[in-house]
Design a protein around this motif. Structure first.
Motif, PDB file in Angstrom:
ATOM      1  N   VAL A 166      18.549  19.491  22.593  1.00  0.00           N
ATOM      2  CA  VAL A 166      17.823  20.707  22.980  1.00  0.00           C
ATOM      3  C   VAL A 166      18.181  21.115  24.413  1.00  0.00           C
ATOM      4  N   ILE A 167      18.152  20.155  25.331  1.00  0.00           N
ATOM      5  CA  ILE A 167      18.468  20.472  26.726  1.00  0.00           C
ATOM      6  C   ILE A 167      19.914  20.939  26.856  1.00  0.00           C
ATOM      7  N   ALA A 168      20.834  20.246  26.162  1.00  0.00           N
ATOM      8  CA  ALA A 168      22.248  20.596  26.258  1.00  0.00           C
ATOM      9  C   ALA A 168      22.496  22.030  25.809  1.00  0.00           C
ATOM     10  N   VAL A 169      21.897  22.418  24.702  1.00  0.00           N
ATOM     11  CA  VAL A 169      22.099  23.772  24.198  1.00  0.00           C
ATOM     12  C   VAL A 169      21.435  24.795  25.113  1.00  0.00           C
ATOM     13  N   GLN A 170      20.234  24.471  25.570  1.00  0.00           N
ATOM     14  CA  GLN A 170      19.525  25.410  26.446  1.00  0.00           C
ATOM     15  C   GLN A 170      20.271  25.629  27.757  1.00  0.00           C
ATOM     16  N   ARG A 171      20.752  24.549  28.396  1.00  0.00           N
ATOM     17  CA  ARG A 171      21.468  24.713  29.661  1.00  0.00           C
ATOM     18  C   ARG A 171      22.736  25.530  29.464  1.00  0.00           C
ATOM     19  N   LEU A 172      23.432  25.290  28.365  1.00  0.00           N
ATOM     20  CA  LEU A 172      24.683  26.000  28.104  1.00  0.00           C
ATOM     21  C   LEU A 172      24.450  27.506  28.022  1.00  0.00           C
ATOM     22  N   PHE A 173      23.443  27.897  27.262  1.00  0.00           N
ATOM     23  CA  PHE A 173      23.230  29.329  27.064  1.00  0.00           C
ATOM     24  C   PHE A 173      22.454  29.974  28.205  1.00  0.00           C
ATOM     25  N   ARG A 174      21.860  29.191  29.069  1.00  0.00           N
ATOM     26  CA  ARG A 174      21.323  29.749  30.307  1.00  0.00           C
ATOM     27  C   ARG A 174      22.457  30.054  31.286  1.00  0.00           C
ATOM     28  N   ARG A 175      23.448  29.174  31.312  1.00  0.00           N
ATOM     29  CA  ARG A 175      24.508  29.281  32.300  1.00  0.00           C
ATOM     30  C   ARG A 175      25.627  30.226  31.869  1.00  0.00           C
ATOM     31  N   PHE A 176      25.788  30.421  30.566  1.00  0.00           N
ATOM     32  CA  PHE A 176      26.824  31.323  30.068  1.00  0.00           C
ATOM     33  C   PHE A 176      26.199  32.664  29.709  1.00  0.00           C
ATOM     34  N   SER A 177      26.823  33.738  30.182  1.00  0.00           N
ATOM     35  CA  SER A 177      26.350  35.066  29.762  1.00  0.00           C
ATOM     36  C   SER A 177      27.014  35.492  28.456  1.00  0.00           C
ATOM     37  N   LYS A 178      28.243  34.986  28.213  1.00  0.00           N
ATOM     38  CA  LYS A 178      28.945  35.308  26.970  1.00  0.00           C
ATOM     39  C   LYS A 178      29.663  34.049  26.485  1.00  0.00           C
ATOM     40  N   VAL A 179      29.569  33.798  25.202  1.00  0.00           N
ATOM     41  CA  VAL A 179      30.311  32.712  24.562  1.00  0.00           C
ATOM     42  C   VAL A 179      30.808  33.229  23.228  1.00  0.00           C
ATOM     43  N   LYS A 180      32.099  33.046  22.977  1.00  0.00           N
ATOM     44  CA  LYS A 180      32.694  33.537  21.731  1.00  0.00           C
ATOM     45  C   LYS A 180      33.630  32.474  21.192  1.00  0.00           C
ATOM     46  N   LEU A 181      33.540  32.198  19.892  1.00  0.00           N
ATOM     47  CA  LEU A 181      34.466  31.247  19.290  1.00  0.00           C
ATOM     48  C   LEU A 181      35.892  31.749  19.445  1.00  0.00           C
ATOM     49  N   ALA A 182      36.799  30.843  19.817  1.00  0.00           N
ATOM     50  CA  ALA A 182      38.208  31.213  19.954  1.00  0.00           C
ATOM     51  C   ALA A 182      38.943  31.139  18.619  1.00  0.00           C
ATOM     52  N   LEU A 183      38.272  30.605  17.603  1.00  0.00           N
ATOM     53  CA  LEU A 183      38.815  30.555  16.246  1.00  0.00           C
ATOM     54  C   LEU A 183      37.737  31.023  15.278  1.00  0.00           C
ATOM     55  N   PRO A 184      38.117  31.568  14.124  1.00  0.00           N
ATOM     56  CA  PRO A 184      37.100  31.838  13.097  1.00  0.00           C
ATOM     57  C   PRO A 184      36.368  30.546  12.741  1.00  0.00           C
ATOM     58  N   ALA A 185      35.085  30.656  12.439  1.00  0.00           N
ATOM     59  CA  ALA A 185      34.270  29.465  12.180  1.00  0.00           C
ATOM     60  C   ALA A 185      34.851  28.597  11.071  1.00  0.00           C
ATOM     61  N   ASP A 186      35.476  29.216  10.056  1.00  0.00           N
ATOM     62  CA  ASP A 186      36.018  28.425   8.948  1.00  0.00           C
ATOM     63  C   ASP A 186      37.369  27.800   9.271  1.00  0.00           C
ATOM     64  N   GLN A 187      37.867  28.022  10.499  1.00  0.00           N
ATOM     65  CA  GLN A 187      39.128  27.402  10.909  1.00  0.00           C
ATOM     66  C   GLN A 187      38.943  26.363  12.013  1.00  0.00           C
ATOM     67  N   LEU A 188      37.708  26.056  12.365  1.00  0.00           N
ATOM     68  CA  LEU A 188      37.468  25.044  13.386  1.00  0.00           C
ATOM     69  C   LEU A 188      37.943  23.682  12.889  1.00  0.00           C
ATOM     70  N   PRO A 189      38.566  22.878  13.771  1.00  0.00           N
ATOM     71  CA  PRO A 189      39.124  21.587  13.334  1.00  0.00           C
ATOM     72  C   PRO A 189      38.075  20.473  13.343  1.00  0.00           C
ATOM     73  N   TRP A 190      37.970  19.748  12.241  1.00  0.00           N
ATOM     74  CA  TRP A 190      37.003  18.674  12.124  1.00  0.00           C
ATOM     75  C   TRP A 190      37.692  17.325  12.251  1.00  0.00           C
ATOM     76  N   ARG A 191      37.002  16.362  12.847  1.00  0.00           N
ATOM     77  CA  ARG A 191      37.538  15.009  12.968  1.00  0.00           C
ATOM     78  C   ARG A 191      37.542  14.353  11.591  1.00  0.00           C
ATOM     79  N   PRO A 192      38.703  13.873  11.123  1.00  0.00           N
ATOM     80  CA  PRO A 192      38.710  13.188   9.821  1.00  0.00           C
ATOM     81  C   PRO A 192      37.946  11.869   9.930  1.00  0.00           C
ATOM     82  N   SER A 193      36.941  11.711   9.108  1.00  0.00           N
ATOM     83  CA  SER A 193      36.118  10.511   9.162  1.00  0.00           C
ATOM     84  C   SER A 193      35.379  10.351   7.851  1.00  0.00           C
ATOM     85  N   PRO A 194      35.244   9.109   7.359  1.00  0.00           N
ATOM     86  CA  PRO A 194      34.443   8.906   6.147  1.00  0.00           C
ATOM     87  C   PRO A 194      32.950   8.993   6.402  1.00  0.00           C
ATOM     88  N   PHE A 195      32.535   8.939   7.669  1.00  0.00           N
ATOM     89  CA  PHE A 195      31.109   8.913   7.984  1.00  0.00           C
ATOM     90  C   PHE A 195      30.635  10.171   8.718  1.00  0.00           C
TER      91      PHE A 195
END
Length: 476
Positions: free
Chosen positions: A375-404
């Protein structure tokens, strides 16, 4: 997602069944589609191959919950109850074997588990009970660490490109782990870097684990001689007969929990960026709800470590033979039509009946701590940033390969920092704890906060960790 009755399946059987590989490119790209296909083919339990080892993959919500709660004692987490391992048929170089050989409370049961969990409950209380001064100090530290990390980004200019996974969401919780463990600054940063190497399971993971185990053993010995206001000292006080080996293995659980928290932060940030209505209405209370909803929709711990049947158990369309492993899929259980179909997705508060924090004897004892950090991490981020935009489409974000884990490998964004000074850390912590009066994200955002280099002597400005983070900066 398919809804409606299950396809017709054969009666429960213990006969050998063919197992298809679980970890495929399709699974990395979209596990929900794989869950749906497996469910249509096999029902709530499917035979799969996990890196060359046969495993029963449990996807039904009711089935996962029943195994987690283990009311009849039909399931064990102890490795010696895995028939394939006991018979020497498990390959010695199986990639996941070290995970199951850690032998801490994650893999204990009965009286041993109860004693260790009681010690953990006592040791975590000062950090999770907000009436305790230690919890208040930790919250202020989380705010300070978050602002430090954003300050490193700000050194590259008021606008730029960032990987919020590597530069913010992952280091923040591990800095908190460092503080809770009571490491000195220099030693702690070496530990943080080794934690990353171990959790990423790269070529140097085994060596990193050995260094971490040695560091935790050394730390435990030091705290036994000279206790402090930290987690190892609290664990020793709660369980005076704990051996150094037990203590070192238990302490290795904390970084894992907090790396889970970093993954949760990333997943929440994606949700906030992709949903303008959520971002516009951000407040401490709304973020709490966003964290809960993301834990439901995209739990970072997608699949849990194995349980082993102690007797033949009827489950789904099969009978699981004694000694066989099951891997419980929290993510698939949340997508089970019998569970997901009953949820009101338009409700202001989403259900708390999800399984992201587990259930039963091994449920997560650090849920309050992890949620508060997120909660704190997300709140501080969006308090400090006036604009945030994904640099990739959401369905193209890279995920860490992991069984868990279902965790982003990177979270590339374009950002702009707001221009008003950030409040001091103690004021910010007080504001962030007030769900009724917290400002919207842009209201208190800032670009001029002190970076680690600007801080008092004794806090390293050219340490390996900060040098690594500064090396990732990219101005626009």
């Amino acid at each position: 997602m398919t809804r409606g009755p299950w396809p017709q399946q054969p009666p429960a059987t213990t006969a050998p069944v063919s197992a298809e590989p679980l970890l495929t490119r399709d699974y990395d790209a979209d596990p929900a589609l794989v869950h749906e296909r497996l469910r249509e083919t096999y029902g709530p339990v499917a035979p799969v191959d996990l890196l060359g080892v046969p495993v029963w993959f449990v996807m039904g919500y009711e089935e996962v919950l029943r195994v987690l709660q283990n009311p009849g004692g039909a399931w064990s987490k102890r490795l010696d109850n895995w028939k394939m391992n006991a018979e020497g048929r498990l390959p010695a170089d199986w990639p996941l074997l070290p995970v199951f050989q850690v032998n801490n409370s994650t893999f204990q049961e009965g009286a041993t588990l109860n004693r260790l969990r009681a010690a953990w409950t006592t040791a975590l209380a000062p950090f999770q009970d907000y009436g305790h001064p230690q919890a208040q100090q930790l919250e202020q530290a989380v705010v300070s660490h978050a602002d430090d990390l954003i300050g490193v980004l700000a050194e590259g200019g008021a606008a730029g490109w960032a990987d919020l996974a590597a530069q913010y969401a992952r280091p923040l919780p591990l800095m908190v782990a460092d503080r809770m463990l009571g490491f000195t600054a220099a030693r702690g940063e070496d530990v943080v870097m080794d934690i990353w190497r171990m959790l990423d399971a790269g070529p140097d993971a085994a060596a990193a684990f050995e260094r971490l185990y040695a560091a935790m053993t050394e730390l435990g010995a030091a705290k036994r001689e000279s206790p402090g206001e930290d987690l190892p000292s609290y664990l020793i006080n709660a369980k005076p007969d704990i051996t150094l080996d037990e203590l070192a293995r238990e302490l290795l659980m904390l970084p894992g929990l907090l790396d889970f928290t970093g993954s949760l932060v990333c997943n929440v940030v994606v949700e906030v960026i992709a949903n303008a209505g959520v971002r516009e209405s951000l407040s401490a209370g709304a973020i709490d709800e966003a964290v809960n909803k993301v834990a439901l929709l995209n739990p970072p711990m997608a699949n849990l470590t194995f349980r082993y049947a102690l007797t033949d158990v009827k489950m789904g369309n099969y009978t699981i033979p004694a000694g066989d492993p099951v891997m419980l899929s929290v993510a698939a259980a949340h997508g089970d039509p019998r569970f997901a179909g009953a949820i009101d997705w338009h409700a202001i508060r989403s259900t708390r009946a999800h399984l992201a924090w587990g259930a039963g004897p091994h449920s997560c004892l650090g849920q309050v701590l992890a949620t508060r950090i997120a909660v704190i991490a997300v709140q501080r981020l969006f308090r400090r940033f006036s604009k945030v935009k994904l640099a990739l489409p959401a369905d193209q974000l890279p995920w860490r390969p992991s069984p868990f884990m279902r965790s982003l490998r990177s979270l590339p964004v374009q950002y702009e920092l707001a221009r008003v000074p950030a409040p001091p850390a103690d004021t910010a912590a007080a504001e962030d704890s007030d769900a009724q009066t917290a400002a919207t994200p842009a209201a208190g955002a800032a670009s001029g906060a002190a970076s680690p280099a600007d801080e008092p002597a004794g806090k390293p400005s050219r340490s390996p960790l900060w040098s690594f983070l500064r090396g990732l900066r990219r101005a626009r």
